[in-house]
Design an enzyme around this catalytic site. Structure first.
Site, short mmCIF file in Angstrom:
data_model
loop_
_atom_site.label_atom_id
_atom_site.label_comp_id
_atom_site.label_asym_id
_atom_site.label_seq_id
_atom_site.Cartn_x
_atom_site.Cartn_y
_atom_site.Cartn_z
CG ASP A 37 -0.07 3.45 6.80
OD1 ASP A 37 -0.96 2.62 7.02
OD2 ASP A 37 -0.29 4.63 6.51
CG ASP A 65 -2.77 -0.16 5.71
OD1 ASP A 65 -2.78 -0.26 6.95
OD2 ASP A 65 -1.77 0.15 5.06
CG ASP A 105 -1.92 1.02 1.24
OD1 ASP A 105 -2.09 1.65 0.19
OD2 ASP A 105 -2.55 1.24 2.27
#
Lengths: 61, 785
Positions: free
Chosen positions: B677, B681, B479
């Protein structure tokens, strides 16, 4: 051969002594730190007779 | 020499006649300062009997205490500290440990005091602080000693009994008078009785426990073999007929104990990582009170307390810097050795070491809430969860034991028909040789070692299955924000589409983002300049994942985020063209209120300096790499992907779309590792086969990720994948060996080809082989990057 009747109990007594010494050593934490003992031989209390003198190493603060 | 402190230390060393330190020390100390001795008045606080009650024990007339020592690097340090303490008047004995940097000192309270001792250590450049006794550690040490005692007794007994056995075997061949034979057997019995009753006791206890819950483990055949052979031999001794097996009994007890001890030590070494982690936090803290500063035990610290941390000292608990700025070494937590700068208002982690200048820290979290405690409990959890393969191995081992017991009964009765009393030693060999120790040890030791090795490199494994899955991964999904790029974005350019000023636009954005924990918010926090425009209050704050933030500023609803989401609040019509982000290598977000779009804000993300190398390694290793991004400006996403060489890119995705993309990949049979992170997410991470969160933003106590990159460095991911594969290989080797060994040993023992002593050696060697093979994982990974 009757001597074995003396020698074997004598051996047993030595065994008991060895066992006692071992237990004493364990209980007095002789086996707790094995690395330091191995290195302690490198550190002489008196002026040492072995190893290169300090001047041959890089001078460090 | 770099400073007055070093000079003082060096003079001190020479004047004490301890020049040998410079010849012996291994590697130069990396601490830049902290060499200035503590002022004596500060140390005097430790003479306070109230404080001493916590850490000083009384032994006769003497006092005993343990001190933890900061800055100890090598054997030379230990030696220097030991020497200089021993030279203090009134000190009876000093032991400095290397593994855990601690000194245990016994002294005469009439001739010296704690402050003098601490002063002596601080004068040669180390910081000593009282250490509280840890019951857990003491218990572990006591267990270890008990095990060693039993092993020693078994070893001594085995040697002695084997000696008598030689005489008895020779006698059996050449003829021996009955009185000598009875005597030697009697003596053997005496020694073997001690061994069986003392050294073999844990086997009987565990076997009995297993039997009571009807889950026969590997101790059942062991206890049966030892007990059976002992009883049969005892009967033979007193009736003066039959065979005695005292030598096998003792030797078996010894070898088994040896194997168990090696295994337990390997495992406890991994467990102590956790405790070493906690141990590194100082036991005392200097709290600022109304009437000055005072040393207090760390356990009395509470959130809100303010403590002083001098250079060289370790921060006692998680907190926020309220005075000063310094660089801190967080090596303990993240494995990252170079110090990081921390300024006023920054959060600091308990256990990091202050390097440069004094700090005042306001404590926020203590005890079980603290970061270190969270890391420790995550590591614990990972080690308690058994992975599938270990569960299978345990199941197999259990059925195997039952099978062996049945087989032994059958083989025993057949041999009874053939050889009568001679059947006993066949049964004995069979029970011993087939003990499924190797099978049960194959996975846990390997996993524990690998988990431990990775934790030291800043890769925190939090789940039991992580390593197993990581080894099978064939696609890594990043991501983008906060993983491949750093978590610290900057505001690039501001493009105005209305008549409010740029400073005003930034001020509004800052107000909107104050309470957001999205990485983007940091850009505004760092950029805001409170002097130019008055800060304002955001009310009705709302953060919509994947879209942006909204709040009321001065009574008007504002939104900041994706243009299509922001445009939903516009009162009038808004042309498509106006929602087209400007050109430029930045991520664009739109600020708008009901009157229409106000400004485009360009956010620049710096790539992490290790992302390129990591992605290249992954691709070279035939792993597929996917870049997922919620960033609507596709040019920016594509630029990053192209730069890193990633060919599968999904840009402008909402969280739901990211999830769909991930699910689609997994449906196609990919084993996906998702790297995020850890803040925005969570759903993505939860759906991936294995998830890795960056440590920077993660709240460790609540993380759901399977692993956390503590150092905020991406390259430990590569280490982890490599080590996971090696772990899998070693587990297969171990299981393969265990299966092969048992398959070969059972038939041989059943046909009577394995004498009991060979069975004992074979079984123990097999377990040792498995344990040692697993320990290879602890060695550094060969880097092929």
């Amino acid at each position: 051969m009757n001597i074995v009747f003396v020698l074997v109990p004598l051996g047993l007594m030595l065994l008991a002594l060895a066992g006692w010494a071992f237990l004493w050593a364990v209980n007095h934490e002789q086996f707790e730190e094995l690395d330091r003992a191995a290195q302690s031989i490198l550190f002489e209390d008196a002026d040492d007779q072995l190893g290169p003198p300090a001047s041959e190493r890089a001078p460090e603060p | 020499m770099c400073c007055a402190g070093c000079q003082a230390v060096s003079e001190m060393i020479v004047s004490l006649g301890l020049e040998a330190f410079y010849e012996r020390r291994e590697g130069v100390s990396q601490r830049r300062e902290a060499a200035l001795p503590d002022p004596l008045e500060r140390l005097l606080a430790f003479d306070d009997p109230e404080l001493q009650r916590e850490f000083v024990k009384t032994e006769g007339d003497d006092r005993v205490a343990t001190f933890s020592i900061d800055g100890m690097r090598c054997a030379a340090c230990a030696w220097l500290i030991e020497r200089s303490l021993a030279e203090q008047p009134g000190v009876r004995s000093v032991q400095v440990g290397m593994a855990t940097p601690r000194a245990r000192v016994t002294w005469d309270p009439d001739r010296t005091s704690v402050s003098v001792l601490l002063r002596a250590v601080s004068e040669i450049g180390y910081a000593a602080r009282p250490d509280l006794p840890d019951e857990n550690d003491d218990r572990e040490a006591a267990l270890g000693r008990q095990e060693l005692r039993r092993l020693g007794v078994a070893g001594l007994g085995a040697m002695q009994v084997m000696m008598y056995a030689v005489a008895l075997y020779a006698g059996a061949l050449q003829g021996i008078e009955t009185e000598y034979r009875s005597f030697l057997r009697g003596v053997s019995w005496l020694v073997a009785t001690i061994v069986v009753l003392y050294a073999a006791r844990p086997f009987f206890e565990r076997a009995w426990r297993d039997l009571r819950v009807l889950r026969p483990g590997m101790d059942v055949p062991v206890a049966l073999a030892i007990g059976g052979a002992y009883l049969a031999s005892t009967a033979a001794t007193w009736t003066g007929s039959g065979e005695v097996y005292f030598d096998s009994v003792c030797m078996f007890t010894f070898f088994l104990g040896l194997g168990r001890m090696v295994e337990r030590r390997a495992r406890s070494r991994c467990e102590t990582t956790v405790r070493t982690l906690l141990r590194n936090v100082p036991e005392t803290a200097r709290r600022i009170e109304d009437d000055g500063e005072r040393w207090i035990p760390r356990r009395q610290l509470e959130p809100g307390d303010r403590v002083i941390v001098s250079p060289g000292e370790t921060i006692p608990a998680d907190g926020i810097i309220v005075e000063g700025s310094s660089s801190l070494s967080e090596a303990l937590i993240s494995g990252e050795s170079s110090p990081v700068a921390r300024h006023l208002g920054d959060a600091v982690i308990g256990g990091s070491q202050n390097i440069e200048s004094p700090l005042v820290v306001s404590i926020t979290r203590v005890g079980a809430d603290s970061t270190l405690a969270a890391i420790a409990s995550l590591l614990d959890r990972a080690q308690f969860e058994k992975i599938r393969i270990a569960q299978v191995a345990d199941q197999v081992a259990r059925y195997f034991v039952v099978g062996i017991l049945v087989l032994t009964l059958v083989v025993g009765s057949v041999w009874w028909q053939i050889a009568g009393a001679g059947a006993l030693w066949v049964v004995l060999s069979l029970l011993v040789v087939t003990c499924p120790c190797a099978l049960s040890l194959a996975t846990p030791v390997a996993l524990a070692t690998a988990t431990h090795a990775l934790a030291q490199r800043g890769f925190l494994v939090t789940r039991g299955h992580t390593l197993e899955t990581l080894a099978r991964v064939n696609r890594v999904v990043f991501d983008k924000t906060g993983t491949l790029t750093t978590g610290a974005p900057e505001i690039g350019s501001v493009v105005m589409v209305s008549n409010i000023g740029a400073a005003e636009a930034i001020a509004r954005c800052t107000a909107l983002e104050t309470r957001s924990n999205h990485p983007l918010a940091r850009a505004f926090r760092d950029a805001s300049d409170p002097s130019s425009v008055a800060p304002r209050e955001a009310i009705n704050f709302e953060s919509v994942s994947g879209c942006g933030v909204s709040a009321r500023l001065d009574g008007v609803t504002h939104r900041l985020g994706r243009p299509d989401w922001v445009s939903a609040i516009f009162s009038g019509e808004c042309s498509e063209a106006k929602l087209e982000p400007p050109i430029g290598e930045q991520s664009w977000v739109l600020l708008g209120d009901p009157s229409g779009p106000l400004a485009w804000i360009g956010i620049k993300f710096e790539l992490r300096n290790d992302s390129e190398a990591v992605v290249r390694w992954l691709i070279e290793d035939d792993l597929d790499v996917t870049l997922l991004s919620g960033d609507p400006s596709l040019t920016e996403v594509n630029r990053v992907a192209e730069f890193l060489g990633i060919d599968h890119v999904v840009g402008g995705a909402t969280p739901a779309e990211k999830l769909d993309c991930l699910r689609a990949l997994q449906r196609d049979g990919d084993v996906v590792a998702a790297v995020g992170d850890g803040v925005n997410d969570a759903p993505l991470l939860a759906s991936a086969a294995v998830s890795v969160a960056m440590g920077g933003g993660t709240d460790l106590s609540r993380t759901t990720a399977d692993a956390v990159l503590l150092g905020d460095r991406l390259d430990s991911l590569v280490d982890a994948i490599q080590l996971a594969r090696r772990t899998r290989r070693i587990i297969y080797q171990n299981l393969g060996w265990a299966a092969l060994y048992n398959a070969a040993a059972v038939p041989l023992a059943a046909i009577g080809a394995v004498p009991p002593y060979l069975a004992a050696i074979g079984m123990s060697a097999s377990s040792l082989l498995v344990v040692c093979n697993s320990l290879r994982l602890g060695r550094p990974v060969r880097s092929n990057r």
